[in-house]
Motif scaffolding. Structure first.
Motif, PDB file in Angstrom:
ATOM      1  N   ARG A  66       0.796  -1.222   0.000  1.00 30.35           N
ATOM      2  CA  ARG A  66       0.000   0.000   0.000  1.00 30.35           C
ATOM      3  C   ARG A  66       0.838   1.286   0.000  1.00 30.35           C
ATOM      4  N   VAL A  67       2.130   1.158  -0.162  1.00 31.00           N
ATOM      5  CA  VAL A  67       3.006   2.320  -0.367  1.00 31.00           C
ATOM      6  C   VAL A  67       3.557   2.216  -1.781  1.00 31.00           C
ATOM      7  N   GLU A  68       3.140   3.114  -2.654  1.00 35.94           N
ATOM      8  CA  GLU A  68       3.484   3.030  -4.072  1.00 35.94           C
ATOM      9  C   GLU A  68       4.920   3.470  -4.326  1.00 35.94           C
ATOM     10  N   ARG A  69       5.639   2.639  -5.065  1.00 37.04           N
ATOM     11  CA  ARG A  69       7.009   2.998  -5.416  1.00 37.04           C
ATOM     12  C   ARG A  69       7.045   4.257  -6.279  1.00 37.04           C
ATOM     13  N   GLY A  70       6.120   4.352  -7.216  1.00 37.61           N
ATOM     14  CA  GLY A  70       6.109   5.506  -8.102  1.00 37.61           C
ATOM     15  C   GLY A  70       5.787   6.812  -7.400  1.00 37.61           C
ATOM     16  N   VAL A  71       5.142   6.712  -6.237  1.00 41.81           N
ATOM     17  CA  VAL A  71       4.767   7.912  -5.484  1.00 41.81           C
ATOM     18  C   VAL A  71       5.820   8.262  -4.441  1.00 41.81           C
ATOM     19  N   GLU A  72       6.339   7.279  -3.732  1.00 43.26           N
ATOM     20  CA  GLU A  72       7.170   7.528  -2.560  1.00 43.26           C
ATOM     21  C   GLU A  72       8.667   7.280  -2.761  1.00 43.26           C
ATOM     22  N   ALA A  73       9.068   6.587  -3.831  1.00 45.05           N
ATOM     23  CA  ALA A  73      10.486   6.268  -4.016  1.00 45.05           C
ATOM     24  C   ALA A  73      11.191   7.373  -4.796  1.00 45.05           C
ATOM     25  N   GLN A  74      12.296   7.863  -4.259  1.00 42.87           N
ATOM     26  CA  GLN A  74      13.021   8.938  -4.931  1.00 42.87           C
ATOM     27  C   GLN A  74      13.653   8.472  -6.233  1.00 42.87           C
ATOM     28  N   ASP A  75      14.007   7.191  -6.316  1.00 36.16           N
ATOM     29  CA  ASP A  75      14.630   6.670  -7.529  1.00 36.16           C
ATOM     30  C   ASP A  75      13.664   5.834  -8.359  1.00 36.16           C
ATOM     31  N   GLY A  76      12.372   5.906  -8.034  1.00 34.99           N
ATOM     32  CA  GLY A  76      11.379   5.143  -8.772  1.00 34.99           C
ATOM     33  C   GLY A  76      11.229   3.717  -8.296  1.00 34.99           C
ATOM     34  N   TRP A  77      12.086   3.289  -7.337  1.00 30.52           N
ATOM     35  CA  TRP A  77      11.996   1.913  -6.844  1.00 30.52           C
ATOM     36  C   TRP A  77      12.140   1.828  -5.332  1.00 30.52           C
ATOM     37  N   THR A  78      13.239   2.334  -4.761  1.00 21.66           N
ATOM     38  CA  THR A  78      13.565   2.097  -3.354  1.00 21.66           C
ATOM     39  C   THR A  78      12.755   2.994  -2.434  1.00 21.66           C
ATOM     40  N   ARG A  79      11.955   2.374  -1.572  1.00 22.46           N
ATOM     41  CA  ARG A  79      11.175   3.119  -0.585  1.00 22.46           C
ATOM     42  C   ARG A  79      11.859   3.048   0.773  1.00 22.46           C
TER      43      ARG A  79
ATOM     44  N   GLY B  29      -2.542   9.112   0.310  1.00 22.32           N
ATOM     45  CA  GLY B  29      -1.819   9.512  -0.882  1.00 22.32           C
ATOM     46  C   GLY B  29      -1.343   8.357  -1.733  1.00 22.32           C
ATOM     47  N   ASN B  30      -1.671   7.135  -1.331  1.00 22.42           N
ATOM     48  CA  ASN B  30      -1.263   5.949  -2.061  1.00 22.42           C
ATOM     49  C   ASN B  30      -2.473   5.040  -2.266  1.00 22.42           C
ATOM     50  N   LEU B  31      -2.502   4.338  -3.373  1.00 25.30           N
ATOM     51  CA  LEU B  31      -3.566   3.381  -3.610  1.00 25.30           C
ATOM     52  C   LEU B  31      -3.067   1.960  -3.373  1.00 25.30           C
ATOM     53  N   MET B  32      -2.240   1.449  -4.278  1.00 21.01           N
ATOM     54  CA  MET B  32      -1.723   0.095  -4.114  1.00 21.01           C
ATOM     55  C   MET B  32      -0.432  -0.045  -4.895  1.00 21.01           C
TER      56      MET B  32
END
Length: 457
Positions: free
Chosen positions: A76-89, A221-224
């Protein structure tokens, strides 16, 4: 982009402020009052085990609760939303436990294990349970005359079906443990279980299935998140709780072919987002370390780690049953995606036929049976030229490149098998891992011999 912390609260009096270790993390509270809520969170596992006169310890219950909280963060924490490099949260889980010191002691091991599994940066925080839930499980004395002697993961996939068939064909009294969230996975698990019940009427075996997951929007702020790299942590934890309830030293069978277990990247771009480690030997070894340090007597074991999927099909103990039921198993990396087929008027979920697990599955069934009666979205791989810039041809082309590269330089297998993760725990098995990697790719090569995939624009 932000750090995210999941704070699991258990008990009506679990109200004290919790300060995450990750500075500035956005906090999501998930609150459960007592045993009924906890059992619901774990998909009814506790109640289903109790019906079998099995009760786990508070320690394995805490492991399952931790896994549920990890699942909430991972899905439930989207990589595209929360990851600075598009992957690592950057993710934190804060949970109450009964034996605080034991969990503090294993925190570094847990964080290392989760970092490897999902490719994220994890922080784990533990605190003592609230007074009202110092003990959650009430002891009971009723027991069955017979208990299962082992546990086997049962996902609804082809490998897990073969694993269950082989154990039951030996007459083993096994407890099959399943978990799911989507209805598609549930449907295939039910079909496979029904087939086993009809075939092995004289073998005493048991099954428990748990629906575990969290609603979309659980984290603001996140969906899935669809990558689901942490799914096996939940699967292993639920199986460990079941094994712990049986007692003594119980083996948890993890049926997975060696090619998928290693999951050597097919090309340089498949590291990270496209490289899963759900049953990688290093990860399973660390999970076994965790079980031992927590004082749980069970351990994970993959009897098929040196076999290709095709070898699993060929050597399955009940060929007639496997031929009849293989099409009812699901191997797709995205089984819940609804797709249109040309002759369908409504959406239907099915194996896509072109992702990495589907291609390995198709190759295995071709090797074992000479044909594959599974209903795929992409039915005929040879009918047209597949566009390697689209999903239908992307993984086909990746396999073809990897096969050509390995054929051109066979010795590279010695190095390739270490790319997804270290194999330091099994130095005597390196030659076997090399063999299953080479044989697995050649198995897929046989499937793709007349398939063409390239960019079409």
């Amino acid at each position: 982009m932000s750090r995210q912390a999941i704070v699991l609260r258990v008990g009506a009096d679990d109200t004290k402020a919790v300060r995450p270790r990750l500075a500035g993390a956005h906090v999501t509270d998930i609150h459960f009052d007592g045993l009924a809520d906890i059992d619901h969170l774990l998909g009814g596992m506790l109640g289903k085990l109790e019906k079998l006169s099995l009760q786990p310890s508070e320690m394995s219950l805490d492991l399952a609760l931790l896994a549920a909280a990890v699942t909430a963060a991972d899905t439930r924490v989207e990589r595209g939303v929360e990851a600075q490099d598009g992957w690592t949260r950057e993710l934190e889980v804060c949970i109450p436990v009964r034996d605080l010191q034991a969990w503090v002691d294993v925190t570094p091991l847990l964080e290392k294990t989760l970092n490897f599994l999902t490719g994220d940066i994890w922080a784990l925080s533990f605190r003592a349970r609230a007074r009202s839930v110092e003990r959650i499980l009430e002891p009971f004395t009723e027991t069955h005359a017979e208990k299962p002697t082992s546990v086997c993961l049962f996902s609804g996939g082809l490998d897990s079906f073969i694993g269950a068939v082989d154990l039951l064909a030996e007459g083993q009294s096994v407890l099959l443990v399943s978990h799911y969230w989507d209805s598609v996975t549930s449907k295939h698990q039910e079909l496979c279980l029904t087939a086993l019940e009809e075939r092995f009427k004289d073998v005493p075996f048991y099954s428990v299935r748990a629906r575990v997951g969290f609603a979309k929007g659980t984290v603001d702020g996140n969906l899935m998140e669809n990558t689901l790299r942490g799914r096996s942590f939940l699967f292993f934890a639920l199986a460990a709780m079941a094994a712990d309830a049986i007692g003594e030293e119980v083996t948890i069978h993890v049926p997975e072919n060696g090619l998928i277990s290693l999951n050597v990247p097919l090309d340089p771009l498949r590291l990270g987002s496209l490289s899963t480690r759900t049953t990688h030997p290093y990860y399973m070894a660390r999970f076994n370390d965790l079980l031992a340090k927590l004082g749980l007597g069970c351990s994970l074991h993959n009897a098929y780690r040196h076999m290709t999927k095709g070898e699993m099909v060929e050597q399955c103990a009940d060929q007639k049953l496997l031929r009849a039921q293989a099409a009812n198993t699901i191997s797709c990396s995205s089984p819940a995606n609804s797709r249109f087929s040309p002759d369908e008027e409504r959406r239907q979920s099915k194996n896509c036929g072109h992702c990495v697990p589907c291609l390995i599955r198709r190759a295995a069934l071709k090797r074992g049976f000479g044909k594959d009666e599974t209903d795929y979205q992409l039915i005929d791989l040879e009918e047209t030229i597949l566009d390697s810039k689209k999903a239908e041809g992307q993984h086909v082309r990746s396999f073809q490149v990897a096969i050509a590269r390995l054929r051109g330089k066979p010795d590279r297998a010695r190095f390739d098998i270490h790319k997804p993760g270290p194999l330091i725990d099994f130095p005597d098995d390196w030659a076997d891992y090399e063999a299953v990697y080479r044989d697995g790719l050649e198995e897929v090569a046989s499937l793709l011999e007349n398939v063409e995939a390239r960019p079409l624009d």
